[in-house]
Write a protein that holds these residues in place. Structure first.
Motif, PDB file in Angstrom:
ATOM      1  N   ASP A 405      -7.926  -6.392  10.486  1.00 12.11           N
ATOM      2  CA  ASP A 405      -7.419  -6.050  11.807  1.00 12.11           C
ATOM      3  C   ASP A 405      -7.155  -7.339  12.583  1.00 12.11           C
ATOM      4  O   ASP A 405      -7.423  -8.448  12.101  1.00 12.11           O
ATOM      5  N   GLY A 406      -6.631  -7.214  13.790  1.00  8.44           N
ATOM      6  CA  GLY A 406      -6.409  -8.366  14.656  1.00  8.44           C
ATOM      7  C   GLY A 406      -5.505  -9.409  14.024  1.00  8.44           C
ATOM      8  O   GLY A 406      -4.514  -9.083  13.352  1.00  8.44           O
ATOM      9  N   SER A 423      -6.697  -0.433   7.197  1.00  7.13           N
ATOM     10  CA  SER A 423      -7.521  -0.270   8.394  1.00  7.13           C
ATOM     11  C   SER A 423      -6.782   0.516   9.466  1.00  7.13           C
ATOM     12  O   SER A 423      -5.559   0.387   9.624  1.00  7.13           O
ATOM     13  N   ARG A 424      -7.530   1.288  10.208  1.00  5.88           N
ATOM     14  CA  ARG A 424      -6.990   2.057  11.334  1.00  5.88           C
ATOM     15  C   ARG A 424      -7.697   1.602  12.607  1.00  5.88           C
ATOM     16  O   ARG A 424      -8.485   2.319  13.203  1.00  5.88           O
ATOM     17  N   GLY A 425      -7.414   0.351  12.991  1.00  4.47           N
ATOM     18  CA  GLY A 425      -8.112  -0.242  14.129  1.00  4.47           C
ATOM     19  C   GLY A 425      -9.264  -1.097  13.637  1.00  4.47           C
ATOM     20  O   GLY A 425      -9.117  -1.873  12.696  1.00  4.47           O
ATOM     21  N   ARG A 426     -10.422  -0.952  14.249  1.00  3.58           N
ATOM     22  CA  ARG A 426     -11.594  -1.728  13.848  1.00  3.58           C
ATOM     23  C   ARG A 426     -11.961  -1.397  12.406  1.00  3.58           C
ATOM     24  O   ARG A 426     -12.029  -0.229  12.028  1.00  3.58           O
ATOM     25  N   SER A 429     -14.736   1.174  11.696  1.00  2.00           N
ATOM     26  CA  SER A 429     -14.706   2.498  12.323  1.00  2.00           C
ATOM     27  C   SER A 429     -14.688   3.569  11.240  1.00  2.00           C
ATOM     28  O   SER A 429     -14.288   3.323  10.094  1.00  2.00           O
ATOM     29  N   GLU A 431     -12.785   6.121  10.856  1.00  2.00           N
ATOM     30  CA  GLU A 431     -11.429   6.395  10.377  1.00  2.00           C
ATOM     31  C   GLU A 431     -10.959   5.315   9.408  1.00  2.00           C
ATOM     32  O   GLU A 431     -10.347   5.610   8.373  1.00  2.00           O
ATOM     33  N   SER A 432     -11.269   4.045   9.723  1.00  2.00           N
ATOM     34  CA  SER A 432     -10.854   2.946   8.849  1.00  2.00           C
ATOM     35  C   SER A 432     -11.570   3.000   7.508  1.00  2.00           C
ATOM     36  O   SER A 432     -10.965   2.767   6.452  1.00  2.00           O
TER      37      SER A 432
END
Length: 595
Positions: A405-406, A423-426, A429, A431-432
């Motif tokens: 991410d980032g 990854s789905r954001g962090r 998480s 979801e990720s």
């Protein structure tokens, strides 16, 4: 080769040593006029050699040509500088960087004061004099040291400095600190607790007679220089002078330029920099990305390390080292479960670039700390993406998954290779993690990938570390298929049958070989030291060395061979020092066997 100088500690080109006079004079050393260890014979056109002081360094009559002297003059006077030295006492010679003079114990840089502020000229002078002199000789850089620049002079290889410039600055009315120079009129307080500053004030200094003020400033300036020297010695012993220099070089632009130019002279610094050490590597500035340890690590990963598998999983680094002990990496491992054995992991990090999971215990991957802001500058992104590109170019993974991410996302995209972002954001998480597991499962089903067993993972760890440490292919030679691993993470030991082959030394980030382990690999000629007709005990000193690979660096495990014995141990100096020195411990032996 010298009889009067011995190096005792090394930190890159910086050294602690002893001049073997007056019971041993420790270097780095500050030469003072009223406490001199030098006997200066003066200009060669006016004087002949008249003394031979056995308790001092005898500076032979000289022609002191500055760095920028006309080439014709340099060539004309060079033969005079090559006169043989046959004194039974320490000898010093004043040299221009373009002269080659053999047989001295101390080499004095001619015209050093004239190139203050000229970073290129100073660096070129140090490198040339060091290259043309034996490794166990001392370098004296006169009339140049101040509290500001002392650490960098020593970092680059100076062993002796003096108080000439600090005294001259005092008579110019300047008050010196490690952060710069000031006139008493600029000061409201004296930012020092030395004897002079405790007993005086800026107003008092300004109002006293000039002669008295100059003497007090000279005393203060010297005390600050002496204090800085003690600080530098401390950092050399800790193996962390580089960290201090990166901070200190910012006091003046020319010092920053000097460090950056020195980093560009990779071979000079790399030849003298240990491959493994127990101290932490702090990456706190832009210059950290160019230090030897970072570039060497990236080069070895590119040239020596190979990973054979179908699926590569790219993940971010963590603040905690080793990475697998961090919360984020443990969360990924827990989510993957059995699927962790189907993938090969690659960690993205600045400043190291890429770290295969098999190398997470290697120095400096397990020993660095970096300022974490969540923002990478352009140079960082280019460097890490370049390392990732090189890694993917030299491997043949069928599927590349990037769980990042980032700023890591942009770094992966800049590599120019096709990959799937999971990854789905962090990254940790729920979801990720579900997305990661689903993509790995799909890749396994698509490719029919076979899992590695827990034993395979352990053996791959040793193979990867052996390839990194000793060269590609040595991992297969060291680790047999029937090998077993004992111990607790990270202090594993590798066995072939009942014979221990090596163990992991997490403190130094390296493999420690047994003699049996060393025999199994191709350590000749890159990591071989040849000794004379004797059986060593405990260590091998430099005089006993007949030959050594120029690839050997301090910290390397080496194979020691001679007519009467074979052994394995840790190199305490570089290979070129082993064959060029007459004093000092060359190899600290771990195992020895009579032949």
């Amino acid at each position: 080769m010298t009889r009067f100088f011995e190096v005792t500690h090394r930190d890159g080109a910086a050294r602690l040593g002893r001049i073997l006079i007056r019971g041993g004079v420790e270097t780095p050393y500050i030469e003072r006029t009223h406490e001199s260890i030098m006997v200066n014979e003066g200009n060669a056109l006016l004087h002949e050699q008249i003394s031979c002081a056995i308790d001092s360094v005898n500076i032979l009559p000289y022609i002191g040509l500055p760095y920028h002297a006309p080439k014709g003059l340099i060539n004309f006077f060079a033969p005079l500088a090559r006169d043989k030295m046959e004194m039974e006492a320490p000898v010093g010679v004043v040299v221009h960087p373009d002269w080659h003079v053999e047989g001295a114990d101390v080499y004095v840089m001619a015209g050093a004061r004239a190139i203050e502020g000229d970073a290129r000229a100073l660096l070129d002078s140090i490198i040339k004099i060091r290259a043309s002199s034996k490794p166990d000789t001392a370098l004296y850089v006169p009339a140049l040291a101040t509290p500001e620049n002392l650490s960098l002079l020593i970092y680059l290889g100076a062993d002796i400095v003096d108080d000439v410039l600090t005294t001259a600055k005092a008579y110019e009315g300047l008050y010196l600190t490690q952060d710069g120079e000031f006139s008493p009129g600029e000061l409201f307080d004296l930012p020092c607790s030395c004897e002079v500053c405790r007993n005086n004030t800026p107003e008092g200094l300004r109002s006293m007679r000039a002669k008295e003020r100059f003497e007090l400033l000279a005393k203060h300036n010297y005390l600050r220089l002496e204090e800085e020297l003690k600080r530098v010695k401390l950092h050399i012993r800790r193996g962390m002078l580089r960290e201090y220099v990166e901070k200190q070089c910012r006091s003046r632009p020319w010092l920053t330029a000097l460090l950056r130019l020195a980093d560009a002279q990779y071979d000079y610094l790399e030849q003298r920099t240990p491959t493994y050490r127990s101290s932490r590597m702090l990456a706190c500035s832009a210059e950290s990305q160019n230090r030897v340890e970072v570039r060497r690590f990236a080069q070895r990963v590119k040239e020596r390390f190979r990973s054979n598998g179908d699926i590569l999983l790219i993940i971010p680094c963590s603040a905690r080292k080793p990475y697998s002990a961090s919360q984020s990496h443990m969360a990924l491992a827990s989510a993957l479960g059995k699927y962790k054995n189907y993938v090969h992991e690659l960690i993205l990090t600045s400043p190291l670039g890429v770290v295969p999971r098999e190398l997470e215990l290697v120095y400096p991957a397990a020993h660095y700390d970096v300022a974490v802001t969540g923002v990478w500058d352009l140079e960082e992104r280019q460097w890490v993406s370049g390392c990732l590109r090189d890694y993917l170019d030299t491997h043949s993974f069928k599927k590349v998954l990037a769980h990042v991410d980032g700023p890591y996302v942009e770094v992966c995209k800049q590599s120019g290779h096709e990959m799937v972002f999971t990854s789905r954001g962090r990254i940790t998480s729920e979801e990720s993690l579900l997305s990661l597991v689903e993509h790995v499962r799909a890749a396994v089903d698509e490719l029919g990938t076979k899992p590695r067993s827990a034993k395979d993972l352990m053996l791959d760890l040793f193979r990867g570390m052996a390839d990194y440490q000793f060269g590609a292919g040595n991992g297969e030679l060291l680790v047999p298929e029937d090998a077993t691993v004992k111990g607790r993470y990270p202090r594993y030991a590798l066995f072939g049958g009942r014979e221990q082959l090596c163990s992991i030394s997490p403190d130094y980030g390296s493999l420690s070989l047994t003699l049996e382990g060393a025999k199994r690999m191709r350590l000749e000629p890159d990591y071989e030291v040849t000794i004379g007709d004797f059986v060593p005990k405990g260590s091998v000193l430099a005089p006993g060395i007949i030959g050594a690979s120029l690839q050997i660096r301090p910290g390397d495990d080496v194979l020691v061979k001679g007519p009467k014995a074979i052994g394995v141990g840790k190199a305490k100096m570089s290979g070129y020092e082993m064959v060029g020195s007459t004093r000092g411990m060359a190899v600290e032996l771990r195992h020895v066997e009579r032949l």
